[in-house]
Motif scaffolding. Sequence first.
Motif, PDB file in Angstrom:
ATOM      1  N   TYR A   1      -0.544  -2.125  -3.679  1.00  0.00           N
ATOM      2  CA  TYR A   1       0.234  -1.895  -4.771  1.00  0.00           C
ATOM      3  C   TYR A   1       0.799  -2.862  -4.820  1.00  0.00           C
ATOM      4  CZ  TYR A   1       0.618   3.038  -2.991  1.00  0.00           C
ATOM      5  OH  TYR A   1       0.087   4.636  -2.550  1.00  0.00           O
ATOM      6  N   ASN A   2       0.609  -2.751  -6.413  1.00  0.00           N
ATOM      7  CA  ASN A   2       2.073  -4.458  -7.067  1.00  0.00           C
ATOM      8  C   ASN A   2       3.061  -4.256  -7.459  1.00  0.00           C
ATOM      9  OD1 ASN A   2       1.447  -3.107  -9.766  1.00  0.00           O
ATOM     10  ND2 ASN A   2       0.103  -3.885  -9.838  1.00  0.00           N
ATOM     11  N   ALA A   3       3.711  -4.848  -7.874  1.00  0.00           N
ATOM     12  CA  ALA A   3       5.111  -4.234  -7.891  1.00  0.00           C
ATOM     13  C   ALA A   3       5.301  -3.426  -8.338  1.00  0.00           C
ATOM     14  CB  ALA A   3       6.074  -5.678  -8.144  1.00  0.00           C
ATOM     15  N   VAL A   4       4.846  -3.015 -10.147  1.00  0.00           N
ATOM     16  CA  VAL A   4       5.076  -2.493 -11.104  1.00  0.00           C
ATOM     17  C   VAL A   4       4.664  -0.700 -10.305  1.00  0.00           C
ATOM     18  CG1 VAL A   4       5.023  -1.560 -13.325  1.00  0.00           C
ATOM     19  CG2 VAL A   4       5.471  -4.130 -12.937  1.00  0.00           C
ATOM     20  N   GLN A   5       3.812  -0.589  -9.662  1.00  0.00           N
ATOM     21  CA  GLN A   5       3.170   0.623  -8.888  1.00  0.00           C
ATOM     22  C   GLN A   5       4.530   1.022  -7.864  1.00  0.00           C
ATOM     23  OE1 GLN A   5      -0.328  -0.610  -8.096  1.00  0.00           O
ATOM     24  NE2 GLN A   5      -1.567   0.134  -9.667  1.00  0.00           N
ATOM     25  N   LEU A   6       5.130  -0.027  -7.208  1.00  0.00           N
ATOM     26  CA  LEU A   6       5.891   0.013  -5.889  1.00  0.00           C
ATOM     27  C   LEU A   6       7.002   1.106  -6.653  1.00  0.00           C
ATOM     28  CD1 LEU A   6       5.219  -2.302  -3.772  1.00  0.00           C
ATOM     29  CD2 LEU A   6       4.719  -0.518  -3.463  1.00  0.00           C
ATOM     30  N   GLN A   7       7.384   0.265  -7.758  1.00  0.00           N
ATOM     31  CA  GLN A   7       8.711   0.266  -8.365  1.00  0.00           C
ATOM     32  C   GLN A   7       8.675   2.263  -9.115  1.00  0.00           C
ATOM     33  OE1 GLN A   7       9.725  -1.688 -12.524  1.00  0.00           O
ATOM     34  NE2 GLN A   7       9.868  -3.810 -11.252  1.00  0.00           N
ATOM     35  N   ASP A   8       7.473   2.366  -9.558  1.00  0.00           N
ATOM     36  CA  ASP A   8       7.127   3.615  -9.737  1.00  0.00           C
ATOM     37  C   ASP A   8       7.766   4.604  -9.197  1.00  0.00           C
ATOM     38  OD1 ASP A   8       6.862   3.289 -12.154  1.00  0.00           O
ATOM     39  OD2 ASP A   8       4.798   3.195 -12.308  1.00  0.00           O
ATOM     40  N   ILE A   9       6.710   4.297  -7.284  1.00  0.00           N
ATOM     41  CA  ILE A   9       7.134   4.957  -6.696  1.00  0.00           C
ATOM     42  C   ILE A   9       8.212   4.875  -5.679  1.00  0.00           C
ATOM     43  CG2 ILE A   9       6.045   5.100  -4.010  1.00  0.00           C
ATOM     44  CD1 ILE A   9       3.269   3.526  -4.509  1.00  0.00           C
ATOM     45  N   LEU A  10       9.079   3.750  -5.746  1.00  0.00           N
ATOM     46  CA  LEU A  10      10.375   3.604  -5.712  1.00  0.00           C
ATOM     47  C   LEU A  10      11.368   4.908  -6.261  1.00  0.00           C
ATOM     48  CD1 LEU A  10      11.002   0.194  -4.821  1.00  0.00           C
ATOM     49  CD2 LEU A  10      10.705   2.611  -3.466  1.00  0.00           C
ATOM     50  N   ARG A  11      10.895   4.910  -7.698  1.00  0.00           N
ATOM     51  CA  ARG A  11      12.123   5.682  -8.713  1.00  0.00           C
ATOM     52  C   ARG A  11      11.665   6.810  -8.250  1.00  0.00           C
ATOM     53  NH1 ARG A  11      10.304   2.013 -12.804  1.00  0.00           N
ATOM     54  NH2 ARG A  11      11.794   0.762 -12.474  1.00  0.00           N
ATOM     55  N   THR A  12       9.905   7.213  -8.098  1.00  0.00           N
ATOM     56  CA  THR A  12      10.285   8.860  -7.832  1.00  0.00           C
ATOM     57  C   THR A  12      11.271   9.366  -6.150  1.00  0.00           C
ATOM     58  OG1 THR A  12       8.514   8.501  -7.039  1.00  0.00           O
ATOM     59  CG2 THR A  12       7.967   9.429  -9.447  1.00  0.00           C
ATOM     60  N   ARG A  13      10.961   8.842  -5.850  1.00  0.00           N
ATOM     61  CA  ARG A  13      11.483   9.445  -4.959  1.00  0.00           C
ATOM     62  C   ARG A  13      13.019   9.036  -4.208  1.00  0.00           C
ATOM     63  NH1 ARG A  13       7.216   8.366   0.167  1.00  0.00           N
ATOM     64  NH2 ARG A  13       8.880   9.206   1.563  1.00  0.00           N
ATOM     65  N   ALA A  14      13.449   7.715  -4.849  1.00  0.00           N
ATOM     66  CA  ALA A  14      15.228   7.240  -5.403  1.00  0.00           C
ATOM     67  C   ALA A  14      15.733   8.702  -5.605  1.00  0.00           C
ATOM     68  CB  ALA A  14      15.330   6.134  -6.696  1.00  0.00           C
ATOM     69  N   GLU A  15      15.214   9.516  -7.056  1.00  0.00           N
ATOM     70  CA  GLU A  15      15.250  10.213  -8.190  1.00  0.00           C
ATOM     71  C   GLU A  15      15.994  11.494  -7.069  1.00  0.00           C
ATOM     72  OE1 GLU A  15      13.125  11.668 -10.965  1.00  0.00           O
ATOM     73  OE2 GLU A  15      12.699  10.342 -11.747  1.00  0.00           O
ATOM     74  N   ASP A  16      14.488  11.945  -5.753  1.00  0.00           N
ATOM     75  CA  ASP A  16      16.192  13.042  -4.902  1.00  0.00           C
ATOM     76  C   ASP A  16      16.762  12.165  -4.102  1.00  0.00           C
ATOM     77  OD1 ASP A  16      14.412  14.706  -6.259  1.00  0.00           O
ATOM     78  OD2 ASP A  16      12.661  13.896  -4.893  1.00  0.00           O
ATOM     79  N   ALA A  17      16.721  10.756  -3.598  1.00  0.00           N
ATOM     80  CA  ALA A  17      17.582  11.002  -2.808  1.00  0.00           C
ATOM     81  C   ALA A  17      18.479  10.581  -2.432  1.00  0.00           C
ATOM     82  CB  ALA A  17      16.905   9.016  -2.026  1.00  0.00           C
ATOM     83  N   PHE A  18      18.938   9.951  -4.160  1.00  0.00           N
ATOM     84  CA  PHE A  18      20.458   9.316  -4.373  1.00  0.00           C
ATOM     85  C   PHE A  18      21.056  10.116  -5.510  1.00  0.00           C
ATOM     86  CE2 PHE A  18      18.283   5.157  -2.315  1.00  0.00           C
ATOM     87  CZ  PHE A  18      19.577   5.156  -1.591  1.00  0.00           C
ATOM     88  N   GLY A  19      22.212  10.038  -5.273  1.00  0.00           N
ATOM     89  CA  GLY A  19      22.807  10.883  -6.648  1.00  0.00           C
ATOM     90  C   GLY A  19      23.125   9.380  -7.634  1.00  0.00           C
ATOM     91  N   GLU A  20      23.292  10.117  -9.263  1.00  0.00           N
ATOM     92  CA  GLU A  20      23.243   9.578 -10.423  1.00  0.00           C
ATOM     93  C   GLU A  20      23.910   8.931  -9.877  1.00  0.00           C
ATOM     94  OE1 GLU A  20      23.840  11.674 -14.379  1.00  0.00           O
ATOM     95  OE2 GLU A  20      23.038  12.989 -13.352  1.00  0.00           O
ATOM     96  N   ASN A  21      23.742   7.572 -10.859  1.00  0.00           N
ATOM     97  CA  ASN A  21      24.228   6.321 -10.911  1.00  0.00           C
ATOM     98  C   ASN A  21      24.703   5.681  -9.231  1.00  0.00           C
ATOM     99  OD1 ASN A  21      24.371   6.454 -13.925  1.00  0.00           O
ATOM    100  ND2 ASN A  21      26.809   7.317 -13.914  1.00  0.00           N
ATOM    101  N   SER A  22      23.405   5.807  -8.330  1.00  0.00           N
ATOM    102  CA  SER A  22      24.263   5.587  -6.944  1.00  0.00           C
ATOM    103  C   SER A  22      23.364   3.896  -7.136  1.00  0.00           C
ATOM    104  CB  SER A  22      23.807   6.536  -5.883  1.00  0.00           C
ATOM    105  OG  SER A  22      24.877   7.883  -6.143  1.00  0.00           O
ATOM    106  N   LEU A  23      22.860   3.740  -8.067  1.00  0.00           N
ATOM    107  CA  LEU A  23      21.693   2.218  -7.671  1.00  0.00           C
ATOM    108  C   LEU A  23      22.074   1.129  -8.649  1.00  0.00           C
ATOM    109  CD1 LEU A  23      18.212   3.432  -7.218  1.00  0.00           C
ATOM    110  CD2 LEU A  23      19.790   3.388  -5.340  1.00  0.00           C
ATOM    111  N   ALA A  24      22.300  -0.118  -8.704  1.00  0.00           N
ATOM    112  CA  ALA A  24      23.131  -0.946  -9.496  1.00  0.00           C
ATOM    113  C   ALA A  24      21.282  -1.168 -10.122  1.00  0.00           C
ATOM    114  CB  ALA A  24      23.215  -1.748  -8.614  1.00  0.00           C
TER     115      ALA A  24
END
Length: 395
Positions: free
Chosen positions: A212-235
């Motif tokens: 994966y390139n960096a942009v693809q990894l961002q998408d992967i992380l974003r979809t998983r972060a949505e379920d893992a963290f509460g709103e506004n938990s990531l700077a």
Amino acid sequence: MTLDDVFDKFLTSNSIFTNRSVLTISFTPSTIPHREAQINDLGRILAPALRGEKPSNVFIYGRTGTGKSLITRMVGDQLEKRSKDSSMPAKVIYLNCKMKAADTEYRLLASLSKEFGVEVPFTGLPTDQIYSIFFKCIESKKQNVILIIDEIDALIQKNGDEILYNMTRINQDLKNSKVSIIGITNDLGFIENLDPRIKSSLSEEELIFPPYNAVQLQDILRTRAEDAFGENSLAEGVIEKCAALAAQEHGDARRALDLLRVAGELAERSNVKEVSIEHVDAAQDKIDLDRTTEFARAQPKQSQAVLWAILKLDKKTNIETGEIVEKYAEVCRDNNLKPLTQRRISDLIAELDLFGVINTKVVSKGRYGRTRVVSVSVGEQALGKLQKMLQQNFL
Ligand SMILES: Nc1ncnc2c1ncn2[C@@H]1O[C@H](COP(=O)(O)OP(=O)(O)OP(=O)(O)O)[C@@H](O)[C@H]1O
Ligand SMILES: [Mg+2]
């Protein structure tokens, strides 16, 4: 309030995570960005099973953390579901050859038989007997058996390739059923060294998983972060940073997810409500630290002695091989170790370099020719931990 409520409240009230397990390895995500092509290709290859035909054998390769295991299991699951009511249902079995249950021919066959509900003692039977038990399992009813053999290189390394030969030939004797094999590896050299006959029957189809390139990894992380963290938990920038660091290594989604999870854990431990970029940096250090000490601990004594000699020189850069050899001789003397030849020491240094504990480069010394210099490439924290560990083993 019941006791369970008390515990629940405790577990959720202070947590930066809404669901930490979403970021662990065992979790199967429902959205899998940037792998549509591989998912559809594998689907097309396996689809004939839905009409009772034998799908081609498939060889899947790509570097670590590129989604091979995830996608193969997911496609296998869905195929099994779709074929459930057909006249020849698919039975998909997943085995990982790095696991004890599938690391020898015997244990692999025993595990497979167990998947069909037949218990086989885990040692003791002759190989041909266990083959015939497995064979009967497959033939017990009309079915399309699809074996996913993950980390297949580990199996072959340990047992030779005869087992694959037997597996790919098994269809010649089957009357009711069919067997297809999906082999997965991240060892790109493996397939080249395989017996050509086995190679050609195993890789009727090949699928490559690119990093994966960096942009693809961002998408992967974003979809998983949505379920893992509460709103506004990531700077702002946290996801981008995790993705960038993982992309630098080689586009490893596992590394990216680990960084995000550990950063979250560190934020939580320091009782703040937001994961910051600094937490990601600290996570990177912590993962490196854990990896480095784990690696050093697993090394044979001689390799540890070389590393200890390097650390004892007490400088971080521009260490010359000659200095290391001298210090190493001292370490051997003090610890009653038989010193290795310079050639072997060079090999061990190269190994340490390969793993990233040290860095070596060849520099020109003007009219004195060229020489190899070493620098220590672990952070302060890891260095301290390494020193402590080696101190216990050496004088
Ligand atoms: N496209 C993706 N979307 C979401 N998560 C992904 C994606 N690709 C990989 N992952 C996650 O990254 C991790 C690594 O993926 P996986 O285990 O499939 O890698 P692999 O290619 O089998 O690596 P290895 O060769 O080391 O076994 C897993 O936690 C997986 O869920
Ligand atoms: Mg895998």
